[in-house]
Design an enzyme around this catalytic site. Structure first.
Site, PDB file in Angstrom:
ATOM      1  N   ASP A  22      -0.255   5.087   0.924  1.00  0.00           N
ATOM      2  CA  ASP A  22      -0.562   6.138   1.899  1.00  0.00           C
ATOM      3  C   ASP A  22      -0.541   5.611   3.329  1.00  0.00           C
ATOM      4  OD1 ASP A  22      -1.247   8.472   0.137  1.00  0.00           O
ATOM      5  OD2 ASP A  22      -2.602   6.973  -0.685  1.00  0.00           O
ATOM      6  N   ASP A  78       0.882  -1.164   0.000  1.00  0.00           N
ATOM      7  CA  ASP A  78       0.000   0.000   0.000  1.00  0.00           C
ATOM      8  C   ASP A  78       0.928   1.226   0.000  1.00  0.00           C
ATOM      9  OD1 ASP A  78      -2.338   1.647   0.578  1.00  0.00           O
ATOM     10  OD2 ASP A  78      -1.520   1.793   2.609  1.00  0.00           O
TER      11      ASP A  78
HETATM   12 MG   LIG Z   1      -2.797   3.143   3.466  1.00  0.00          MG
END
Ligand SMILES: [Mg+2]
Length: 227
Positions: free
Chosen positions: A14, A12
């Protein structure tokens, strides 16, 4: 808990690779305060990992803001265009990516961000993101449903040349929606959440860490750090 060996890794972005979750919080707090509302950590946990149109609709609904989704996104974009290029790489992340890259472990990015916001966030970190050759964005046409649906991880896995089975892929996530998406895709998932996150909400996570600095690759059959 017994961990199964993996051959491929998905990240991932962010809040996991970049501290952009803090920047999103800042932006949403500012918009909410214009209408005398409070953007709480509880609401944050609910929308983390979602596509922009999904989180916009949820924030508008929860805080009863007099904005359309498009108006909300226009206003937040004005804030983020200045904030995102200032984002920083999270602790321990660069070491892991450089290490896995050196050992030729195939790695991919699976972010709910659109390609446009990705470009804003990585402007100062191009070399770092070049370590992830396979990238999947929330704005990709074939990513129909956002996290917690498994779509993005399943599509990201098909981008690897050897098309690994889901159980051969290890996901790194900071959000609960992301953890649920990875598990729904049939993958193991290491969660590195915000320190305020209530860990009892994520029993499905394979492993939960305080920081990526605490990760030991060998527990998933990946090459151990050699320094
Ligand atoms: Mg995230």
């Amino acid at each position: 808990m017994p961990f199964k060996p993996v051959s491929h890794v998905l990240f991932d972005m962010d809040g996991l690779l970049l501290n952009t979750e803090d920047l999103y919080t800042k932006g949403f707090e500012e918009i909410a305060s214009r209408y005398g509302k409070l953007f709480t950590f509880e609401l944050k946990c609910k929308i983390m990992g979602q596509h922009s149109r999904e989180f916009a609709a949820n924030i508008i609904k929860e805080l009863n803001l007099p904005l359309t989704v498009d108006e909300f996104l226009v206003e937040t974009r004005k804030i983020f265009i200045d904030l995102f290029p200032q984002c920083k790489i999270m602790p321990g992340v660069e070491r892991l990516l450089v290490h896995l890259s050196k050992h030729k472990i195939p790695m991919g990015l699976a972010t709910s961000s659109s390609k446009e916001t990705y470009d804003m966030k990585v402007s100062r970190h191009q070399d770092f993101f070049n370590l992830l050759p396979f990238k999947t964005y929330g704005s990709d046409a074939n990513v129909k449903r956002g996290k917690p649906s498994p779509d993005i991880f399943l599509i990201a896995a098909t981008k690897f040349p050897r098309k690994p089975a889901p159980e051969k892929c290890l996901v790194f996530e900071d959000s609960l929606n992301g953890v649920k998406a990875a598990v729904a895709a049939g993958m193991q998932v290491v969660m590195v959440p915000d320190p305020r996150f209530d860990r009892s909400l994520a029993p499905e996570a394979t492993l939960i860490l305080n920081s990526m600095e605490d990760f030991r690759p060998e527990i998933f059959g990946l090459p151990p750090y050699d320094d």
